[in-house]
Design a protein around this motif. Structure first.
Motif, short mmCIF file in Angstrom:
data_model
loop_
_atom_site.label_atom_id
_atom_site.label_comp_id
_atom_site.label_asym_id
_atom_site.label_seq_id
_atom_site.Cartn_x
_atom_site.Cartn_y
_atom_site.Cartn_z
N SER A 81 0.82 -1.22 0.00
CA SER A 81 0.00 0.00 0.00
C SER A 81 0.85 1.27 0.00
O SER A 81 0.50 2.26 -0.66
N SER A 82 1.93 1.28 0.72
CA SER A 82 2.76 2.48 0.80
C SER A 82 3.72 2.63 -0.36
O SER A 82 4.34 3.69 -0.53
N GLY A 83 3.88 1.57 -1.15
CA GLY A 83 4.83 1.62 -2.25
C GLY A 83 6.28 1.45 -1.80
O GLY A 83 7.19 1.61 -2.60
N HIS A 115 4.13 -2.31 4.39
CA HIS A 115 2.82 -1.93 4.90
C HIS A 115 1.75 -2.32 3.87
O HIS A 115 1.92 -2.12 2.68
N SER A 116 0.67 -2.88 4.38
CA SER A 116 -0.40 -3.31 3.49
C SER A 116 -1.74 -3.20 4.20
O SER A 116 -1.83 -3.39 5.43
N GLY A 160 0.25 -10.15 14.80
CA GLY A 160 1.06 -9.36 15.71
C GLY A 160 1.33 -7.95 15.22
O GLY A 160 1.83 -7.13 15.98
N PHE A 161 1.00 -7.67 13.96
CA PHE A 161 1.16 -6.33 13.40
C PHE A 161 -0.20 -5.81 12.95
O PHE A 161 -1.10 -6.59 12.61
N ARG A 162 -0.33 -4.49 12.90
CA ARG A 162 -1.60 -3.90 12.48
C ARG A 162 -1.70 -3.80 10.96
O ARG A 162 -2.64 -4.29 10.36
N VAL A 163 -0.72 -3.14 10.35
CA VAL A 163 -0.79 -2.92 8.91
C VAL A 163 0.50 -3.36 8.22
O VAL A 163 0.83 -2.87 7.15
#
Length: 240
Positions: free
Chosen positions: A46-48, A60-61, A68-71
């Motif tokens: 998502s962030s490229g 990031h996605s 354990g991770f949000r994004v």
């Protein structure tokens, strides 16, 4: 044991440099920002921006999330995997060896300085201990410098990595640049190298000698065995 505390100020500073360099090397090994990939397809990334470290590749996605991770989506890389590039595999091995050698070097520096400051052993080989500490620190620096430079060259030449499909990473980025992991590792390596040179350069202080070859012994006079120096004025009065 001779009084050597005044001759080891540089080595005490070198021990601090070595400890800081060792900590920075350990921090660099755990960072994922060794190689920063920039990709144009943001369907999954998502962030490229994707990060390739020594042990993991992450990005990031909003569609793929690791437990354990949000994004953030991460996949681990192993030395046994066929897709792992040689520079990453070398970093996994050599950086660990660098930490082991650096830890041994710091322990040797503590041992040598402890013997000097606390005079624990009269016949301790201080010079040998400092030289061994310096060699270990230099070896640790070389061990970490090899994978750091290798990955740096891979970034500069924009080398691709053939990730498996489950990584959801493109085979090659649009462009990539050096991450903070390599920078932190370089700083730690330089500190370890400087400390190793300082340790190896330790020399015993030169003793000042009397021109006649021996130090003059003070004359003994007076009552009750007290050692006092002869007074020239007193001697001239006795001969009158």
């Amino acid at each position: 044991m001779r009084y050597l505390v005044h001759s080891t100020h540089a080595q005490l500073g070198a021990l601090w440099l070595s400890c800081v360099g060792w900590v920075l090397t350990a921090v660099a090994l755990g960072l994922i920002q060794w190689r920063v990939w920039l990709v144009s397809d943001r369907g999954v990334i998502s962030s490229g921006v994707a990060w390739v470290g020594v042990w993991r590749a992450c990005f990031h996605s909003h569609t793929l999330v690791t437990h354990g991770f949000r994004v953030m989506h991460c996949r681990s890389m192993s030395l046994a995997e066929a897709f792992t590039p040689p520079e990453i595999g070398a970093a996994q091995v050599l950086m660990i060896l660098s930490l082991v050698l650096g830890l041994c070097g710091n322990a040797g520096g503590v041992y040598a300085l402890r013997n000097i400051y606390f005079r624990t052993q009269e016949d301790s080989p201080v010079r040998l201990a400092f030289f061994t500490t310096g060699v270990l620190c230099l070896m640790a620096a070389v061990m970490s410098l090899i994978p750091l430079l290798w990955n740096l060259i891979s970034v500069v030449t924009n080398q691709p990595i053939e990730f498996p499909p489950e990584f959801n990473m493109p085979p090659a980025p649009d462009s990539q640049h050096v991450g903070c992991g390599i920078g932190v590792g370089m700083v730690g390596t330089v500190l370890m190298m400087v400390s190793g040179v300082i340790f190896c350069m330790y020399r015993f202080p030169v003793r000042s000698q009397h021109p006649g070859g021996a130090s003059p012994a003070p004359s003994v006079s007076g009552s009750k065995g007290a050692a006092v120096e002869d007074n020239p004025a007193f001697e001239s009065h006795e001969h009158l």
